[in-house]
Design a protein around this motif. Structure first.
Motif, PDB file in Angstrom:
ATOM      1  N   HIS A  58      59.067  31.248  38.924  1.00 42.28           N
ATOM      2  CA  HIS A  58      58.154  31.667  37.846  1.00 42.28           C
ATOM      3  C   HIS A  58      56.718  31.240  38.139  1.00 42.28           C
ATOM      4  O   HIS A  58      56.470  30.120  38.562  1.00 42.28           O
ATOM      5  CB  HIS A  58      58.627  31.010  36.546  1.00 42.28           C
ATOM      6  CG  HIS A  58      57.766  31.288  35.363  1.00 42.28           C
ATOM      7  ND1 HIS A  58      57.831  32.452  34.660  1.00 42.28           N
ATOM      8  CD2 HIS A  58      56.816  30.540  34.769  1.00 42.28           C
ATOM      9  CE1 HIS A  58      56.970  32.420  33.665  1.00 42.28           C
ATOM     10  NE2 HIS A  58      56.334  31.261  33.707  1.00 42.28           N
ATOM     11  N   ARG A  61      64.380  33.460  38.740  1.00 40.22           N
ATOM     12  CA  ARG A  61      63.657  33.567  37.460  1.00 40.22           C
ATOM     13  C   ARG A  61      63.184  32.180  36.998  1.00 40.22           C
ATOM     14  O   ARG A  61      62.144  32.051  36.359  1.00 40.22           O
ATOM     15  CB  ARG A  61      64.615  34.184  36.435  1.00 40.22           C
ATOM     16  CG  ARG A  61      64.021  34.358  35.077  1.00 40.22           C
ATOM     17  CD  ARG A  61      64.939  35.199  34.208  1.00 40.22           C
ATOM     18  NE  ARG A  61      64.538  35.098  32.818  1.00 40.22           N
ATOM     19  CZ  ARG A  61      65.257  35.521  31.811  1.00 40.22           C
ATOM     20  NH1 ARG A  61      66.418  36.117  32.021  1.00 40.22           N
ATOM     21  NH2 ARG A  61      64.822  35.379  30.567  1.00 40.22           N
ATOM     22  N   ARG A 104      61.853  32.515  27.894  1.00 42.03           N
ATOM     23  CA  ARG A 104      62.060  31.761  29.141  1.00 42.03           C
ATOM     24  C   ARG A 104      62.739  30.410  28.860  1.00 42.03           C
ATOM     25  O   ARG A 104      63.710  30.034  29.507  1.00 42.03           O
ATOM     26  CB  ARG A 104      60.708  31.542  29.830  1.00 42.03           C
ATOM     27  CG  ARG A 104      60.745  30.553  30.968  1.00 42.03           C
ATOM     28  CD  ARG A 104      59.496  30.592  31.814  1.00 42.03           C
ATOM     29  NE  ARG A 104      59.512  29.551  32.831  1.00 42.03           N
ATOM     30  CZ  ARG A 104      60.236  29.590  33.947  1.00 42.03           C
ATOM     31  NH1 ARG A 104      61.011  30.603  34.194  1.00 42.03           N
ATOM     32  NH2 ARG A 104      60.187  28.601  34.824  1.00 42.03           N
ATOM     33  N   SER A 152      69.317  35.871  41.124  1.00 42.41           N
ATOM     34  CA  SER A 152      68.150  36.245  40.324  1.00 42.41           C
ATOM     35  C   SER A 152      67.856  35.228  39.219  1.00 42.41           C
ATOM     36  O   SER A 152      66.710  35.024  38.832  1.00 42.41           O
ATOM     37  CB  SER A 152      68.325  37.641  39.748  1.00 42.41           C
ATOM     38  OG  SER A 152      69.473  37.640  38.942  1.00 42.41           O
ATOM     39  N   SER A 153      68.911  34.542  38.703  1.00 47.61           N
ATOM     40  CA  SER A 153      68.668  33.544  37.649  1.00 47.61           C
ATOM     41  C   SER A 153      67.851  32.403  38.204  1.00 47.61           C
ATOM     42  O   SER A 153      66.902  31.921  37.580  1.00 47.61           O
ATOM     43  CB  SER A 153      69.982  32.953  37.142  1.00 47.61           C
ATOM     44  OG  SER A 153      70.750  33.943  36.595  1.00 47.61           O
TER      45      SER A 153
END
Ligand SMILES: Cc1cc2nc3c(=O)[nH]c(=O)nc-3n(C[C@H](O)[C@H](O)[C@H](O)COP(=O)(O)OP(=O)(O)OC[C@H]3O[C@@H](n4cnc5c(N)ncnc54)[C@H](O)[C@@H]3O)c2cc1C
Length: 381
Positions: free
Chosen positions: A379, A375, A331, A371-372
């Motif tokens: 989170h 993410r 991550r 989506s990045s």
């Protein structure tokens, strides 16, 4: 069992780590080289992933009370034309916690006010450390020596702890510098919690409300590694950002000159490990990142929560450190590298490429479908 732990640095990561380690029965001592907690340093955006970590610390309501909830963030051109919008209020509904703008000093003071067992020793600069199988011995510039079951290096991007355990220098010069300040200029948008970032040619200006009456701003400009023009006056800054539309000039004008700070931006090329023996790095000491995604402090808060969780769930320190690295490494690497690339993209200097960049941002899919981005800020711990 010896539950003493030495934490080097009373920044966001050191304070948050002490708080979380107290909760699982440790008695931390924080050693800080400065003589007091940091008071200035502008503000921060704490995205939903950070407020999720803060919720795990039991401090969410107090953070909301001491900050400004950001309802929307816009990317615009230097002339004020909107390129993209992030509807942060809607995303907060999806992610469970809000994104907020907060004064750094408020965050430092809130975290330190919650410490019950931790002693903070100011004016102690770590200069050396020694590891044995059972403990870590830390030595300070004033001659003091202390021993702990383990040691956490939370001493920022120029970490002395990191230099001791991983001597190779992996700091990377980004190609730009940043100024930061707090301004009393507000308008209807800032009062409604609307943040924005304006992109020019090799220059950027970001504004984040931190209360109803204050905004935090940052400004970047491309530079060379060793250029240091010394202090830049408010008038010079207004001139450097002259192509930027209102409210940028007014925001600079309504800032106290003494509160404007400058920093040349470096990050840390992702490391393979953050620990050696009984020594663990967290926050900027482990993974300093460029500020383009506003994630450095957010990741430091995540580190503190997850390190305490792994220590609580595992028998040995070495096993916990290994699991912490496995849990966090991908991550953090993703965020550091994304932020680095984003910096290249937004700091473009050529007018033609800036036009192309702006078209690409205007045409890109909405943030909710990115989506990045999901993410990073969606989170959950
Ligand atoms: C322009 C800019 C904008 C940013 N914006 C954001 C944002 O919006 N959101 C976000 O999440 N992050 C942001 N960041 C990143 C964020 O500031 C850092 O990630 C965060 O402050 C790291 O906290 P830390 O506690 O790990 O390190 P630091 O804040 O650097 O704290 C380290 C502490 O260790 C002490 N220390 C150092 N060496 C020693 C020693 N040898 N012995 C004892 N003590 C020592 C220092 O005095 C300091 O108090 C931004 C950064 C910049 C430059």
């Amino acid at each position: 069992m010896n539950k003493s732990v030495l934490i080097i640095g009373a920044g966001i990561s050191g304070l948050a780590c002490a708080l979380m380690l107290e909760k699982i029965g440790y008695t931390p001592v924080i050693y800080e080289k400065s003589n007091c907690l940091r008071n200035g340093g502008g503000g921060l955006t704490l995205w939903s992933n950070a407020t999720d970590a803060i919720q795990s610390m039991g401090l969410l309501e107090e953070i909301y009370q001491n900050s400004k909830i950001i309802s929307e963030s816009t990317i615009q051109t230097s002339s004020g034309k909107t390129l993209a919008k992030m509807p942060l209020n809607d995303l907060a509904t999806q992610y469970g916690t809000h994104t907020v703008g907060i004064l750094r000093a408020n965050l430092h003071h809130l975290l330190s006010s919650k410490l019950k067992q931790t002693e903070i020793k100011f004016g102690y600069e770590l200069v050396d450390l020694e590891k044995t199988n059972k403990e870590v011995i830390a030595r300070f510039a004033n001659g003091h020596v202390d021993t702990g079951e383990f040691l956490v290096g939370a001493d920022g991007s120029n970490s002395a702890v990191r230099k001791k355990i991983f001597p190779i220098n992996t700091l990377r010069f980004s190609g730009y510098e940043a100024w930061r300040g707090i301004s009393t200029y507000t308008n209807h948008n800032t009062k409604c919690g609307k943040a924005f970032e304006a992109w020019g040619n090799g220059r950027r200006f970001g504004v984040i409300p931190v209360s109803d009456s204050l905004v935090y701003w940052f400004a970047t400009r491309n530079t060379t590694e060793n250029r240091d023009e010394g202090e830049v006056s408010k008038e010079q800054l207004i001139d450097i950002f002259r192509e930027f539309a209102e409210p940028v000039p007014s925001i600079i004008k309504f800032t106290e000159e003494k509160d404007i700070t400058r920093k040349v931006i470096y990050d840390l090329k992702p490391l393979q490990n953050w620990s050696k023996g009984r020594v663990m790095l967290i926050g900027d000491a482990a993974h300093a990142t460029t500020p383009n995604l506003g994630q450095g402090a957010c990741m430091a808060l995540e580190d503190a929560v997850i390190l305490a969780q792994t220590l609580a769930e595992n028998k040995s320190v070495s096993q916990s450190f290994k699991i912490f690295e496995e849990t966090r490494m991908d991550r953090v690497k993703f965020i550091v590298n994304r932020s680095w690339l984003l910096g290249r993209f937004v700091q473009i200097e050529s007018k033609l490429f800036c036009e192309v960049r702006n078209i690409l941002v205007r045409l890109s899919p909405s943030i909710q479908r990115n989506s990045s981005f999901e993410r990073i800020i969606g989170h959950k711990i």
